[in-house]
Write an enzyme that holds these catalytic residues in place. Structure first.
Site, short mmCIF file in Angstrom:
data_model
loop_
_atom_site.label_atom_id
_atom_site.label_comp_id
_atom_site.label_asym_id
_atom_site.label_seq_id
_atom_site.Cartn_x
_atom_site.Cartn_y
_atom_site.Cartn_z
N ASN A 1 0.93 -1.04 0.47
CA ASN A 1 0.25 0.01 -0.17
C ASN A 1 1.01 1.19 -0.04
OD1 ASN A 1 -2.59 1.64 0.40
ND2 ASN A 1 -1.39 1.97 2.39
N SER B 1 -3.37 2.33 -9.05
CA SER B 1 -4.12 3.34 -9.78
C SER B 1 -4.84 3.47 -10.65
CB SER B 1 -3.13 4.72 -9.39
OG SER B 1 -4.28 6.02 -9.47
N TYR C 1 4.25 8.76 -11.63
CA TYR C 1 3.80 8.89 -10.83
C TYR C 1 2.43 7.28 -11.42
CZ TYR C 1 -0.08 7.38 -7.65
OH TYR C 1 -1.82 7.56 -6.33
N ALA C 2 2.11 7.53 -13.05
CA ALA C 2 1.52 7.37 -13.66
C ALA C 2 2.56 5.86 -14.19
CB ALA C 2 1.03 8.49 -15.27
N SER D 1 4.79 4.41 -12.63
CA SER D 1 5.29 3.68 -11.60
C SER D 1 4.27 2.96 -11.74
CB SER D 1 5.15 4.38 -9.82
OG SER D 1 4.06 4.95 -9.77
N LYS D 2 2.60 2.83 -11.66
CA LYS D 2 1.81 2.49 -11.27
C LYS D 2 1.20 1.16 -12.00
CE LYS D 2 0.56 4.12 -7.34
NZ LYS D 2 0.70 3.36 -5.55
#
Length: 246
Positions: free
Chosen positions: A89, A141, A154-155, A157-158
């Site tokens: 998480n 995500s 972020y994109a 990584s997800k």
């Protein structure tokens, strides 16, 4: 008591979605390992879990540091017989438009959100394989599926987390381990609290349910994927986004 007799390790368990997940799992009978970089937050959640009447331990960890993760796993496995459920998480954001994103901001997000999931899973999977069962739930995500302005790191990584989830589902399924991911939309956490109010209002209006999600909405998705109710669910990405992306 859907998790009675199970031990769950939750990274980033000291706040937001991690905290709500820990409390929900405790109410369902699980023993908890709260693994977080923030010591005070982790201790606070352990106290809350104890008040519910469940057993919990806190362990400090930096998921971006492989040696820290190995120490965390060693401590967790010495305190409990094994880890039945791993909830990956922990995560961070460092938002900036592509042309202004620094190498450091790129790397920090990749290290925590992507490498951290790899490190934690790799070190805890062998003891699941030995027992022939286990549940791994990764936090993806909707941004990892559809992208988002200002979130290249972020994109990426997800999206990587989703790719690892599907790969591990194929590798570990024959060994009795289910690997799935949850893809939250916009959830009312400290991360989202940094977004200007006028932007939040627009986001809320864009969701068919006309609200942002709560950490508990995501925690219930984790619970389903961590319980025996999802024993034939493997390699899926469950969107918890209020219908934002249909």
């Amino acid at each position: 008591m859907r998790l009675e007799g199970k031990t769950a390790l939750i990274t980033g368990g000291g706040g937001g979605i991690g905290r709500e997940t820990a409390l929900l799992f405790a109410r369902e009978g699980a023993r908890l390992v709260i693994a977080d970089y923030r010591v005070d937050s982790a201790r606070s959640v352990v106290d809350e879990v104890a008040a519910i009447g469940s057993e919990a331990e806190w362990i400090q960890v930096d998921v971006s540091d492989q040696e820290s993760v190995k120490r965390m796993a060693g401590e967790a496995l010495s305190r409990f017989d094994g880890i039945d459920i791993l909830i990956n998480n922990a995560g961070i954001t460092q938002d900036r438009m592509l042309t202004k994103l620094t190498t450091q901001e790129w790397q920090q997000v990749i290290d925590v959100n992507l490498s951290g999931v790899f490190y934690c899973t790799q070190v805890l999977v062998p003891q699941m394989v030995e027992r022939g069962n286990g549940k791994i739930v990764n936090t993806a995500s909707i941004v990892g599926v559809h992208g988002n302005i200002g979130q290249s790191n972020y994109a990426a990584s997800k999206a990587g987390v989703i790719g690892m989830t599907k790969t591990w589902a194929k590798e570990l399924g024959p060994k009795g381990i289910q690997v799935n991911a949850v893809a939250p939309g916009f959830i009312e956490t400290a991360m989202v609290a940094t977004i200007p109010e006028k932007v939040i209002t627009k986001l809320r209006e864009s969701v068919p349910l006309r609200r942002l999600g709560s950490p508990l909405d995501v925690a219930y998705a984790y619970l389903f994927l961590a319980s025996s109710e999802s024993d034939y669910v493997n390699g899926t990405v469950l969107a918890v986004d209020g219908g934002l992306v249909i």
